[in-house]
Design a protein around this motif. Structure first.
Motif, PDB file in Angstrom:
ATOM      1  N   ALA A   1       6.941   9.774   0.909  1.00 30.05           N
ATOM      2  CA  ALA A   1       6.650  10.125   2.308  1.00 30.05           C
ATOM      3  C   ALA A   1       6.196   8.891   3.079  1.00 30.05           C
ATOM      4  N   GLU A   2       5.308   8.114   2.495  1.00 25.88           N
ATOM      5  CA  GLU A   2       4.845   6.879   3.134  1.00 25.88           C
ATOM      6  C   GLU A   2       5.991   5.873   3.247  1.00 25.88           C
ATOM      7  N   LEU A   3       6.806   5.787   2.208  1.00 28.81           N
ATOM      8  CA  LEU A   3       7.932   4.859   2.213  1.00 28.81           C
ATOM      9  C   LEU A   3       8.905   5.202   3.337  1.00 28.81           C
ATOM     10  N   THR A   4       9.191   6.475   3.510  1.00 28.93           N
ATOM     11  CA  THR A   4      10.099   6.909   4.572  1.00 28.93           C
ATOM     12  C   THR A   4       9.526   6.574   5.938  1.00 28.93           C
TER      13      THR A   4
ATOM     14  N   VAL B   1       6.686  -0.653  -9.610  1.00 26.90           N
ATOM     15  CA  VAL B   1       5.628  -1.443  -8.977  1.00 26.90           C
ATOM     16  C   VAL B   1       4.254  -0.905  -9.329  1.00 26.90           C
ATOM     17  N   HIS B   2       4.112   0.418  -9.299  1.00 26.41           N
ATOM     18  CA  HIS B   2       2.793   1.038  -9.478  1.00 26.41           C
ATOM     19  C   HIS B   2       2.501   1.493 -10.904  1.00 26.41           C
ATOM     20  N   GLY B   3       3.413   1.302 -11.801  1.00 21.23           N
ATOM     21  CA  GLY B   3       3.151   1.666 -13.183  1.00 21.23           C
ATOM     22  C   GLY B   3       3.576   3.087 -13.505  1.00 21.23           C
ATOM     23  N   ASP B   4       2.847   3.720 -14.412  1.00 21.14           N
ATOM     24  CA  ASP B   4       3.241   5.018 -14.954  1.00 21.14           C
ATOM     25  C   ASP B   4       2.645   6.205 -14.204  1.00 21.14           C
ATOM     26  N   GLU B   5       2.653   6.166 -12.895  1.00 25.50           N
ATOM     27  CA  GLU B   5       2.168   7.312 -12.133  1.00 25.50           C
ATOM     28  C   GLU B   5       3.143   8.470 -12.285  1.00 25.50           C
ATOM     29  N   GLU B   6       2.629   9.676 -12.159  1.00 25.40           N
ATOM     30  CA  GLU B   6       3.482  10.850 -12.294  1.00 25.40           C
ATOM     31  C   GLU B   6       4.479  10.936 -11.149  1.00 25.40           C
TER      32      GLU B   6
ATOM     33  N   GLY C   1       0.752  -1.247   0.000  1.00 24.25           N
ATOM     34  CA  GLY C   1       0.000   0.000   0.000  1.00 24.25           C
ATOM     35  C   GLY C   1       0.780   1.294   0.000  1.00 24.25           C
ATOM     36  N   VAL C   2       2.098   1.255   0.088  1.00 24.64           N
ATOM     37  CA  VAL C   2       2.871   2.494   0.040  1.00 24.64           C
ATOM     38  C   VAL C   2       2.767   3.076  -1.365  1.00 24.64           C
ATOM     39  N   ARG C   3       2.338   4.347  -1.443  1.00 20.60           N
ATOM     40  CA  ARG C   3       2.101   4.981  -2.736  1.00 20.60           C
ATOM     41  C   ARG C   3       3.072   6.106  -3.062  1.00 20.60           C
TER      42      ARG C   3
END
Length: 71
Positions: free
Chosen positions: A26-29, A52-57, A21-23
């Motif tokens: 900031a969440e990863l940190t 992992v999440h594809g082509d997000e900006e 669920g990390v998107r």
């Protein structure tokens, strides 16, 4: 491969966090400590999250750094 040497965070740990669920960085940190010290790993961490999440900006993955471009 180690992505964040300062805090000992590996690519597989980032992939696992993203799968849980990390998107963004900031969440990863908050979850892993990746990028919390010197920050030199952030570009690589974003690349791993993007894979992992594809082509997000990139803006959405680095929300805090995006604020610096608003001024």
């Amino acid at each position: 491969m180690y992505v964040c040497i300062c805090n000992g965070v590996t690519e597989s740990q980032i992939r696992e966090a993203a799968a849980n669920g990390v998107r963004n960085v900031a969440e990863l940190t908050m979850r892993t400590g990746c990028g919390a010290s010197c920050g030199s790993c952030l570009d690589t961490a974003v690349e791993v999250l993007q894979s992992v999440h594809g082509d997000e900006e990139r803006q959405s993955l680095l929300p805090i750094l995006g604020l610096s471009h608003a001024a």
